[in-house]
Design a protein around this motif. Structure first.
Motif, PDB file in Angstrom:
ATOM      1  N   VAL A 163       0.840  -1.193   0.000  1.00 48.86           N
ATOM      2  CA  VAL A 163       0.000   0.000   0.000  1.00 48.86           C
ATOM      3  C   VAL A 163       0.872   1.238   0.000  1.00 48.86           C
ATOM      4  O   VAL A 163       2.044   1.174   0.362  1.00 48.86           O
ATOM      5  N   PRO A 164       0.296   2.357  -0.391  1.00 52.70           N
ATOM      6  CA  PRO A 164       1.052   3.608  -0.244  1.00 52.70           C
ATOM      7  C   PRO A 164       1.166   3.939   1.240  1.00 52.70           C
ATOM      8  O   PRO A 164       0.161   3.906   1.950  1.00 52.70           O
ATOM      9  N   VAL A 165       2.382   4.182   1.697  1.00 51.09           N
ATOM     10  CA  VAL A 165       2.577   4.449   3.118  1.00 51.09           C
ATOM     11  C   VAL A 165       3.339   5.746   3.321  1.00 51.09           C
ATOM     12  O   VAL A 165       3.952   6.280   2.393  1.00 51.09           O
ATOM     13  N   ASN A 166       3.289   6.235   4.537  1.00 48.64           N
ATOM     14  CA  ASN A 166       4.084   7.399   4.915  1.00 48.64           C
ATOM     15  C   ASN A 166       5.409   6.901   5.446  1.00 48.64           C
ATOM     16  O   ASN A 166       5.452   6.103   6.376  1.00 48.64           O
ATOM     17  N   TRP A 167       6.475   7.372   4.876  1.00 45.97           N
ATOM     18  CA  TRP A 167       7.803   6.929   5.280  1.00 45.97           C
ATOM     19  C   TRP A 167       8.540   8.110   5.879  1.00 45.97           C
ATOM     20  O   TRP A 167       8.633   9.180   5.266  1.00 45.97           O
ATOM     21  N   ARG A 194       5.895   9.539   0.493  1.00 44.85           N
ATOM     22  CA  ARG A 194       5.034   8.408   0.181  1.00 44.85           C
ATOM     23  C   ARG A 194       5.817   7.350  -0.564  1.00 44.85           C
ATOM     24  O   ARG A 194       6.607   7.639  -1.443  1.00 44.85           O
ATOM     25  N   LYS A 195       5.554   6.092  -0.145  1.00 44.34           N
ATOM     26  CA  LYS A 195       6.208   4.966  -0.794  1.00 44.34           C
ATOM     27  C   LYS A 195       5.165   3.881  -0.904  1.00 44.34           C
ATOM     28  O   LYS A 195       4.217   3.844  -0.130  1.00 44.34           O
ATOM     29  N   ASN A 196       5.367   2.997  -1.859  1.00 45.61           N
ATOM     30  CA  ASN A 196       4.529   1.816  -1.893  1.00 45.61           C
ATOM     31  C   ASN A 196       5.310   0.671  -1.299  1.00 45.61           C
ATOM     32  O   ASN A 196       6.348   0.287  -1.813  1.00 45.61           O
ATOM     33  N   LEU A 197       4.840   0.148  -0.166  1.00 45.11           N
ATOM     34  CA  LEU A 197       5.572  -0.916   0.512  1.00 45.11           C
ATOM     35  C   LEU A 197       4.600  -1.975   0.999  1.00 45.11           C
ATOM     36  O   LEU A 197       3.452  -1.684   1.323  1.00 45.11           O
ATOM     37  N   LYS A 198       5.113  -3.183   1.082  1.00 41.80           N
ATOM     38  CA  LYS A 198       4.317  -4.267   1.630  1.00 41.80           C
ATOM     39  C   LYS A 198       4.393  -4.173   3.149  1.00 41.80           C
ATOM     40  O   LYS A 198       5.488  -4.179   3.718  1.00 41.80           O
ATOM     41  N   TRP A 399      -4.940   0.595   9.696  1.00 45.16           N
ATOM     42  CA  TRP A 399      -3.799   0.966  10.534  1.00 45.16           C
ATOM     43  C   TRP A 399      -2.546   0.223  10.073  1.00 45.16           C
ATOM     44  O   TRP A 399      -2.459  -0.992  10.189  1.00 45.16           O
ATOM     45  N   ILE A 400      -1.606   0.980   9.542  1.00 49.21           N
ATOM     46  CA  ILE A 400      -0.351   0.377   9.089  1.00 49.21           C
ATOM     47  C   ILE A 400       0.478   0.064  10.317  1.00 49.21           C
ATOM     48  O   ILE A 400       0.830   0.939  11.090  1.00 49.21           O
ATOM     49  N   PHE A 401       0.754  -1.232  10.493  1.00 46.61           N
ATOM     50  CA  PHE A 401       1.146  -1.742  11.790  1.00 46.61           C
ATOM     51  C   PHE A 401       2.598  -2.198  11.888  1.00 46.61           C
ATOM     52  O   PHE A 401       3.065  -2.534  12.960  1.00 46.61           O
ATOM     53  N   SER A 402       3.324  -2.236  10.774  1.00 47.22           N
ATOM     54  CA  SER A 402       4.706  -2.713  10.925  1.00 47.22           C
ATOM     55  C   SER A 402       5.691  -1.558  10.918  1.00 47.22           C
ATOM     56  O   SER A 402       5.473  -0.532  10.282  1.00 47.22           O
TER      57      SER A 402
END
Length: 785
Positions: A163-167, A194-198, A399-402
């Motif tokens: 998903v696109p995430v905040n890095w 923004r990044k696309n990460l698993k 909720w991006i959890f990792s």
RNA sequence: GCUCGGGUGGCGGAACUGGCAGACGCAGAGGACUUAAGAUCCUCCGCCGCAAGGCGUGUGGGUUCAACUCCCACCCCGAGCACCA
């Protein structure tokens, strides 16, 4: 006169309390006793547990912890069964960053910090039940954090997805949406990209409706509820299908979400997000593809924040050759792409009604698109006729959890090429965080754990083949999502499996009755914890729908300069210095006296002197006074008991302190005082300034500890003064005052008022037109002018 | 822009259900004690005025015998949200 030696007094009682703490401050186990019938009920009084940072306790901590301590002591003295625990939220970046810098293992850093924090808390005389102390970094603790994660995983509520995430490039980890404010990392203030990460993701959106609707049942500050409502962002609307039309040929459907189906007649164009997948499908029909592709590329390169900052000035490109047909009136309208339409909300497509929507109007004006006046239609009729689907949309995202960092709970999952993501079996929990030589984040999608081959390489629990551990860790917020349950588990056993053995204690103590903490967690901890609690409710672990029944936010204490305290401004007030100079009781009292608990208020360096002087005066009070019965004193006691009791119940600690000061000032003017006065006064003072109150109590000859004494009661009749000051007004202006007996009637009040000195100057009795008499307050003569 | 708070002395703040505005505390002034300083104690302390009295709770209006409190309009400060269709 003896000196108020607060250091000696505070040390002395802290020692005695430490010896007796398990007896004094331990809540009764629910299975033994605790009968609700005699008005004795359970109270779970909880503080937001601190992150044990290297800076030590802050005066802001002291504010909230004093408030809850007053409450806990007050409730205990009222005979209630009070649970008031404390622990440590110790995973997270600061300990890890410190560890990297100083080359000390974070667990050692944390251990030292906890020791310091605990000493500080004890030096302030807080009455915590330390038997139940917990620490989120203790493997026995986090095995349960992992266990809850696994339950979420098994129910499909924890999933892995790209998903696109905040890095955050300075923290070198992914952040959740809640951790990003204004495009900036909540933790370090660095810019996020923004990044696309698993990533591992928790499906909090599955609870959006309940997280929203159950807010109604909570006794929380309206402000916090409103913030959660905004964050969840519910909107009701409908999904409406438009058909693509390219060269007058049907080319599939485009679904839009709208809250205003009633405005469908005013649609003059259609806008879709640059990321919308349909664009690729329509590529061959788009005549200005190069322009479109360029726009998409530039939109994708920008962070969401950048897009929004530019957002005042709208941008977009038409898809030449592509149209949609308005299903209501069969009109063909052009299709545009624009980045003011968000891909992740609704369907990523919007029917534009410039007549009714400000953003659409702005866009239409800029690109010269038609704005038409149209009839508003009956909403329901439109939905029905078009066969549209009623839908509810939420702003809340999963909720991006990792996290790609070391100092957190390992995510208890094993990755097997054959079997996929496999849960670590319950009996293998905890998945312990291994020792590593280097904590530095890798900067990539792996955490530093990836470098430990021995730890990473495992057998797949399902097929027995070679597999690898998940190396990402959980975010800061994981451990605090359920810690209020951990204190309860302590009562039964030391975090042993299975969960079922804890259900009785959960049932007894939940929900938390009073939760005190800062407002900064309004959409982070408080939302996450509610989510986990609701999940635990669903799987039958807890029996209440909500974890925290009442929430109280202490207001921020600003520096003496009126600015937020910070090391860089060097306006930080250190509680240790205050305890050293004025004593714990003075600090507690001043922080309560500063103003209403919830208000933001500046620290006045001189201000603490007031409460300190007050305590010193109490210490020496009554030494030269005669003991004896005195009606005025009795009334003073009852009045003060009433005021202080009611103020504590309402969290009005500032006025409670002021009532104690007034009582002392008044008592000083009395010639004799009864023993009872001193006794009661000690009890009233105790929750606020426990050390001094206990010292005076023992000086009065008592062998008991005030913790075990009963809170005083009052007699309503005695709490009222016998007489009052009658205000005499002429034409609503105060012209005199006289002391009168309570309950005096109008006739007598009038006669009395006439005798007030100088009244003949203001009042000619023959000219009285009207008299307004307010019982026990005033008499107002309206005369002809 | 929207939502929620809030505006009262030099400062932090108090004021029940509309009924003495400024409790309590800090700072300040004067006095006592002290060789002195500090501590402590006493008195004063919203503004104008010698006084009598007048004026005063962000601004303007309204309701009322009476408004910090209720109603209308506006100004300012703080917090949150912010292209969510």
């Amino acid at each position: 006169m003896p000196k108020y030696d607060f250091k000696k007094i505070e040390k002395k009682w802290q020692k005695i309390w430490a010896k007796n703490k398990y007896k004094l401050w331990a809540a009764s186990a629910p299975l033994r006793g605790a009968s609700a019938s005699q008005g004795r009920r359970k109270f779970y009084v909880l503080d937001m547990f601190p992150y044990p940072s290297g800076d030590g306790l802050h005066v802001g901590h002291v504010e909230g912890y004093t408030a809850s301590d007053i409450m806990a002591r007050f409730l205990r003295m009222n005979g209630h069964n009070v649970l008031h625990p404390m622990g440590w939220d110790a995973f997270g970046l600061p300990a890890e960053n410190y560890a990297i810098k100083k080359k000390i293992h974070p667990s050692i850093v944390v251990k030292n910090n906890i020791k310091r924090f605990k000493n500080q808390l004890n030096s302030l005389g807080f009455s915590y039940d330390w038997q139940r102390e917990i620490n989120t970094t203790d493997p026995e603790y986090y095995k349960w954090t992992q266990w809850i994660f696994l339950q979420l995983f098994k129910k499909g509520l924890a999933y892995e997805a790209e998903v696109p995430v905040n890095w955050c490039s300075s923290c070198k980890t992914v952040l959740s949406n809640e951790e990003v404010a204004d495009g900036v990392c909540e933790r370090c203030g660095g810019k996020t990209e923004r990044k696309n990460l698993k990533q591992w993701i928790l499906k909090i959106t599955a609870y959006a409706d309940r997280l929203l609707s159950d807010l109604e049942s909570l006794d929380w500050p309206e402000r916090v509820k409103e913030m959660q409502r905004n964050w969840i962002g519910r909107s009701e609307g409908a999904l409406i299908k438009f058909s693509f039309s390219c060269d007058r040929i049907y080319y599939g459907d485009l679904e839009v979400f709208t809250t205003r189906p009633d405005t469908i007649a005013g649609v003059t164009y259609m806008v879709i997000a640059p990321e919308h997948p349909v664009i690729e499908k329509l590529k061959s029909k788009i005549r200005n593809w190069e322009k479109v592709a360029a726009y998409i590329k530039s939109a994708k390169s920008k962070s969401e924040k950048e897009r929004q900052q530019e957002g005042k000035e709208k941008t977009g490109v038409p898809l030449d050759g592509v149209y949609v047909i308005n299903p209501w009136n069969k009109k063909e309208v052009p299709v545009w792409i624009a980045d003011y339409v968000l891909a992740h909300y609704g369907t990523g497509a919007v029917m534009a009604v410039p007549q009714h929507d400000e953003r659409d109007r702005e866009f239409a004006k800029k690109f010269d698109l038609p704005i038409i006046d149209e009839p508003l239609l009956p909403k329901e009729e439109v939905i029905e006729k078009l066969g549209a689907k009623k839908t509810i949309n939420y702003k809340l995202r999963d909720w991006i959890f990792s996290r790609q960092r070391y100092w957190g709970e390992p995510i208890p999952v094993i990755k097997c090429e054959k079997c996929g993501n496999i849960a670590v079996p319950e009996e293998d929990l905890p998945v312990k965080l291994p020792q590593v030589k280097k904590y530095e984040p890798t900067g990539g999608v792996e955490s530093p754990l990836a470098g430990i081959k021995k730890w990473v390489n495992v057998k797949c629990p399902k097929c027995g083949g070679a597999a690898k551990r998940e190396t990402n860790t959980m975010p800061q917020w994981a451990g605090s999502c359920w810690y209020y349950l951990a204190y309860l588990m302590r009562e039964v056993s030391n975090f042993q499996f299975p969960i079922s053995q804890y259900q009785n204690v959960f049932k007894h103590w939940l929900p938390v009755d009073i939760y005190v903490g800062g407002v900064e967690h309004a959409v982070l901890h408080l939302l996450y914890a509610r989510f986990w609690h609701k999940f635990l409710y669903d799987i039958g672990v807890v029996s209440t729908k909500e974890p925290f029944a009442k929430l109280v936010n202490q207001g921020l204490i600003l520096g003496p300069d009126g600015q937020k305290m910070s090391k860089s401004r060097s306006n930080v007030v250190n509680p240790d210095d205050m305890v050293e100079k004025f004593g714990a009781d003075s600090l507690r009292l001043y922080e309560m006296f500063m103003g209403p608990l919830e208000d933001v208020k500046p620290w006045d360096p001189r201000g603490i002197i007031g409460p300190h002087r007050f305590l010193a005066r109490i210490y020496n009070f009554g030494r030269d006074k005669k003991t004896g019965e005195n009606e005025a004193a009795v009334r003073l006691v009852h009045k003060t008991v009433k005021k202080v009791t009611e103020d504590i119940k309402n969290f009005h600690f500032n006025t409670a302190v002021s009532a104690l000061m007034i009582a002392l000032n008044d008592a000083e003017k009395l010639e004799t005082l009864s023993k009872d006065f001193y006794k009661t006064y000690c009890k009233l003072l105790f929750p606020f300034a426990p050390h001094l109150a206990q010292e005076l109590w023992s000086l009065l000859g008592h062998k008991t500890l005030l913790d075990e004494e009963k809170w005083p009661e009052w007699d309503e009749r005695l709490a009222e003064e016998e007489s009052f000051e009658l205000i005499i007004q002429v034409n609503s202006k105060t012209r005199g005052k006289l002391t009168a007996h309570r309950g005096i009637d109008e006739t007598n009040a009038k006669a009395l008022a006439m005798t007030a000195p100088g009244m003949n100057k203001w009042l000619d009795p023959s000219k009285i037109k009207r008299i307004i008499f307010v019982k026990d307050r005033l008499i107002n003569f309206i005369v002809e002018s």
